[in-house]
Write a protein that holds these residues in place. Structure first.
Motif, PDB file in Angstrom:
ATOM      1  N   PHE A   1      42.780  38.041  42.190  1.00  0.00           N
ATOM      2  CA  PHE A   1      42.519  37.674  40.789  1.00  0.00           C
ATOM      3  C   PHE A   1      43.056  38.694  39.791  1.00  0.00           C
ATOM      4  CE2 PHE A   1      39.316  35.501  43.281  1.00  0.00           C
ATOM      5  CZ  PHE A   1      39.324  34.238  42.734  1.00  0.00           C
ATOM      6  N   PHE A   2      43.484  39.867  40.303  1.00  0.00           N
ATOM      7  CA  PHE A   2      43.895  40.945  39.403  1.00  0.00           C
ATOM      8  C   PHE A   2      44.916  40.486  38.366  1.00  0.00           C
ATOM      9  CE2 PHE A   2      43.021  44.953  42.212  1.00  0.00           C
ATOM     10  CZ  PHE A   2      41.669  44.776  41.981  1.00  0.00           C
ATOM     11  N   GLN A   3      45.964  39.821  38.864  1.00  0.00           N
ATOM     12  CA  GLN A   3      47.113  39.548  38.000  1.00  0.00           C
ATOM     13  C   GLN A   3      46.779  38.634  36.823  1.00  0.00           C
ATOM     14  OE1 GLN A   3      50.375  38.041  40.235  1.00  0.00           O
ATOM     15  NE2 GLN A   3      51.874  38.984  38.875  1.00  0.00           N
ATOM     16  N   ASN A   4      45.927  37.642  37.101  1.00  0.00           N
ATOM     17  CA  ASN A   4      45.742  36.612  36.073  1.00  0.00           C
ATOM     18  C   ASN A   4      44.471  36.735  35.252  1.00  0.00           C
ATOM     19  OD1 ASN A   4      48.157  35.332  36.709  1.00  0.00           O
ATOM     20  ND2 ASN A   4      47.188  34.391  38.495  1.00  0.00           N
ATOM     21  N   CYS A   5      43.693  37.813  35.468  1.00  0.00           N
ATOM     22  CA  CYS A   5      42.457  37.887  34.678  1.00  0.00           C
ATOM     23  C   CYS A   5      42.684  38.705  33.413  1.00  0.00           C
ATOM     24  CB  CYS A   5      41.301  38.454  35.503  1.00  0.00           C
ATOM     25  SG  CYS A   5      41.404  40.205  35.825  1.00  0.00           S
ATOM     26  N   ASN A   6      41.856  38.444  32.416  1.00  0.00           N
ATOM     27  CA  ASN A   6      41.908  39.217  31.174  1.00  0.00           C
ATOM     28  C   ASN A   6      41.023  40.452  31.270  1.00  0.00           C
ATOM     29  OD1 ASN A   6      41.854  36.046  30.076  1.00  0.00           O
ATOM     30  ND2 ASN A   6      43.475  37.346  29.266  1.00  0.00           N
ATOM     31  N   LEU A   7      39.991  40.300  32.120  1.00  0.00           N
ATOM     32  CA  LEU A   7      38.955  41.320  32.132  1.00  0.00           C
ATOM     33  C   LEU A   7      38.424  41.493  33.547  1.00  0.00           C
ATOM     34  CD1 LEU A   7      37.418  42.682  29.806  1.00  0.00           C
ATOM     35  CD2 LEU A   7      35.819  40.791  29.831  1.00  0.00           C
ATOM     36  N   PHE A   8      38.337  42.748  33.998  1.00  0.00           N
ATOM     37  CA  PHE A   8      37.741  43.007  35.307  1.00  0.00           C
ATOM     38  C   PHE A   8      36.521  43.896  35.088  1.00  0.00           C
ATOM     39  CE2 PHE A   8      37.481  45.410  39.357  1.00  0.00           C
ATOM     40  CZ  PHE A   8      37.323  44.333  40.216  1.00  0.00           C
ATOM     41  N   ILE A   9      35.343  43.395  35.448  1.00  0.00           N
ATOM     42  CA  ILE A   9      34.110  44.170  35.256  1.00  0.00           C
ATOM     43  C   ILE A   9      33.530  44.475  36.631  1.00  0.00           C
ATOM     44  CG2 ILE A   9      31.836  44.262  34.162  1.00  0.00           C
ATOM     45  CD1 ILE A   9      32.747  42.114  32.204  1.00  0.00           C
ATOM     46  N   SER A  10      33.457  45.748  36.936  1.00  0.00           N
ATOM     47  CA  SER A  10      33.036  46.145  38.276  1.00  0.00           C
ATOM     48  C   SER A  10      31.591  46.630  38.231  1.00  0.00           C
ATOM     49  CB  SER A  10      33.980  47.250  38.767  1.00  0.00           C
ATOM     50  OG  SER A  10      33.685  47.566  40.086  1.00  0.00           O
ATOM     51  N   ALA A  11      30.683  45.719  38.555  1.00  0.00           N
ATOM     52  CA  ALA A  11      29.255  46.084  38.544  1.00  0.00           C
ATOM     53  C   ALA A  11      28.728  46.252  39.964  1.00  0.00           C
ATOM     54  CB  ALA A  11      28.456  45.011  37.809  1.00  0.00           C
ATOM     55  N   ALA A  12      29.596  46.062  40.950  1.00  0.00           N
ATOM     56  CA  ALA A  12      29.149  46.168  42.350  1.00  0.00           C
ATOM     57  C   ALA A  12      28.888  47.623  42.721  1.00  0.00           C
ATOM     58  CB  ALA A  12      30.222  45.591  43.271  1.00  0.00           C
ATOM     59  N   ALA A  13      27.918  47.805  43.609  1.00  0.00           N
ATOM     60  CA  ALA A  13      27.678  49.132  44.177  1.00  0.00           C
ATOM     61  C   ALA A  13      28.428  49.161  45.504  1.00  0.00           C
ATOM     62  CB  ALA A  13      26.194  49.353  44.383  1.00  0.00           C
ATOM     63  N   VAL A  14      29.712  49.478  45.402  1.00  0.00           N
ATOM     64  CA  VAL A  14      30.584  49.418  46.583  1.00  0.00           C
ATOM     65  C   VAL A  14      30.354  50.662  47.439  1.00  0.00           C
ATOM     66  CG1 VAL A  14      32.983  49.157  47.335  1.00  0.00           C
ATOM     67  CG2 VAL A  14      32.288  48.303  45.082  1.00  0.00           C
ATOM     68  N   SER A  15      30.175  50.459  48.725  1.00  0.00           N
ATOM     69  CA  SER A  15      30.017  51.630  49.611  1.00  0.00           C
ATOM     70  C   SER A  15      31.305  52.445  49.572  1.00  0.00           C
ATOM     71  CB  SER A  15      29.776  51.187  51.047  1.00  0.00           C
ATOM     72  OG  SER A  15      28.593  50.458  51.131  1.00  0.00           O
ATOM     73  N   ASP A  16      31.156  53.737  49.366  1.00  0.00           N
ATOM     74  CA  ASP A  16      32.352  54.583  49.284  1.00  0.00           C
ATOM     75  C   ASP A  16      33.010  54.765  50.650  1.00  0.00           C
ATOM     76  OD1 ASP A  16      32.233  54.988  46.549  1.00  0.00           O
ATOM     77  OD2 ASP A  16      30.694  56.527  46.788  1.00  0.00           O
ATOM     78  N   TYR A  17      32.194  54.718  51.714  1.00  0.00           N
ATOM     79  CA  TYR A  17      32.722  54.941  53.070  1.00  0.00           C
ATOM     80  C   TYR A  17      32.293  53.813  54.004  1.00  0.00           C
ATOM     81  CZ  TYR A  17      33.683  59.668  51.460  1.00  0.00           C
ATOM     82  OH  TYR A  17      34.164  60.730  50.772  1.00  0.00           O
TER      83      TYR A  17
END
Ligand code: C5P
Length: 409
Positions: free
Chosen positions: A270-286
């Motif tokens: 979705f990166f290419q075609n979105c206007n806005l990327f909001i990252s609210a996830a708590a992504v595991s770093d490892y």
């Protein structure tokens, strides 16, 4: 209409008998409906009928019974905060006067005062034709219009007095159409309308073996609140979420993932075609370097679990984004909060970062409120008070709207 929270205020006019039908239509369309019934209204339509069709208790007075346990003593405030719109139908001359004067002697007039700014208020005066044309009613109608309420002219036809003239409440179907129009106008008014927004939410799970994983306490509530609020503003929302126990907000596309790698692979599409990327996830770093297929046996007294770094999804988007695309992140910090958040804003090439104050009870993971500080690229920093996650999402989107390039879809 799906998922919208609507308060129907019902006053004491004969047309009140049509309101259960209005409630029915709204419920059929997926709206959540609560009713504020005035004393006069209760003479024309039964509280039981309204409670039955809405599936909710009917609100009358602002003073709850003190002999009942678990009573909500502040519902006069929370109702107004909850609502996406207030519809007053039928509205009597008496209630119009009370609204103008700012009186708060029942739940309906109090909701009018506690409603959040900018939420549509649709008022359908309905009364005898002569009363409607009286100077005081006309003056009150003008005053309420000047305050931003939408006042609808009554229909022409047979009145309770047996005479013909203006005074009839529009039919429930027509009230529904007016409400649709109000929401549409509001959504189109937002700079987010028509924008493509991708939001990540919730925790990720990093597999150790066939039955165990590394994760965190994220509930996904903040990301889901942002998704809901963005959809209400007319954005086209894709929500990529880790495992959570939350209902999908209406009108959005939801994609469920488990690990950070899956979240990254899904988001990339979705990166290419979105206007806005909001990252609210708590992504595991490892993640575990070599997850096992079956269940690991409990043999050794000690063992080491080798971990490798996960891709930083937000930083990847920050690096790849083109002119006009915005990247927004969160920074949950327990030490040197603001400084660390500012560093992340720069290192991940973000347009805005929400520093997330962490406290077990009021802010951060798995609670319903949050305390955010919004930091923009130009250094402008806005400290928000403790808010519900819904309200915090609204404030975040207000700030994002200011950053959106004008006239770009
Ligand atoms: O660096 P830190 O993990 O504190 O940054 C937090 C922000 O980065 C959050 O918006 C989070 O969703 C995002 N993030 C990400 N991928 C990661 C780690 C964090 O998108 N692997």
């Amino acid at each position: 209409m799906r998922g919208k929270n609507i308060i129907i205020g019902i006053c004491g006019g004969i047309a009140a008998y049509k309101t259960p039908q209005l409630v029915r239509l709204l419920k059929k369309r997926g709206a959540n409906v609560k009713i504020a019934l005035t004393e006069g209204g209760s003479r024309f339509v039964s509280e039981l009928a309204l409670a039955t069709v809405s599936g909710e208790q009917v609100y009358r007075t602002i003073f709850p019974p003190t002999d009942v346990r678990n009573t909500d003593y502040t519902s006069h405030i929370s109702l107004g905060e909850w609502a996406d719109a207030l519809v007053i139908a039928p509205a009597t001359a008496h209630t119009l006067a009370k609204l103008c004067a700012g009186l708060c002697d029942d739940m309906l007039t109090t909701c009018f005062i506690t409603l959040r700014p900018g939420k549509p208020v649709l008022i359908f005066p309905s009364m005898d034709g002569q009363m409607y044309l009286s100077p005081s009613v006309q003056r009150n109608i003008k005053t309420l219009s000047s305050q931003g309420c939408t006042l609808f002219s009554p229909d022409n036809g047979e009145l309770a007095s047996g005479q013909c003239g203006f005074g009839r409440m529009p039919e429930p179907e027509s009230i529904l159409t007016s409400l649709d129009d109000a929401f549409l106008a509001m959504a189109q008014h937002s700079p987010l309308s028509g924008k493509s927004v991708v939001i990540t939410a919730g925790p990720t799970r990093e597999k150790i073996d066939g039955v165990r994983f590394i994760s965190n306490y994220s509930s996904g509530k903040m990301g889901f609140a942002i998704a809901r609020a963005a959809a209400k503003r007319g954005a086209s929302v894709t929500l990529i979420t880790g495992p959570v126990h939350l209902e999908t907000p209406p009108g959005i596309e939801r994609l469920d993932v488990e690990s950070a790698a899956e979240m990254y692979a899904t988001a990339q599409g979705f990166f290419q075609n979105c206007n806005l990327f909001i990252s609210a996830a708590a992504v595991s770093d490892y993640r575990p370097a070599a997850p096992q297929e079956g269940k690991m046996k409990k043999e050794a007294e000690e063992f080491e679990l080798a971990l490798v770094k996960n891709p930083d999804i937000l930083a990847e988007f920050g690096a790849q984004k083109c002119t006009g695309q915005l990247a927004i992140g969160f920074a949950l910090e327990t030490q040197s909060g603001l400084d660390n958040a500012r560093k992340k804003l720069v290192s991940k090439n973000l347009d805005l970062i929400a520093f997330n104050f962490f406290d077990h009870k009021t802010a951060g993971f798995d609670v319903d409120t949050n305390i955010l500080t919004l930091i923009q690229r130009n250094g402008i920093t806005t400290e928000l008070p403790q808010l519900t996650k819904e309200d915090a999402a609204g404030k975040l989107l207000d700030a994002i709207e200011e950053l959106l390039p004008k006239n770009r879809q």
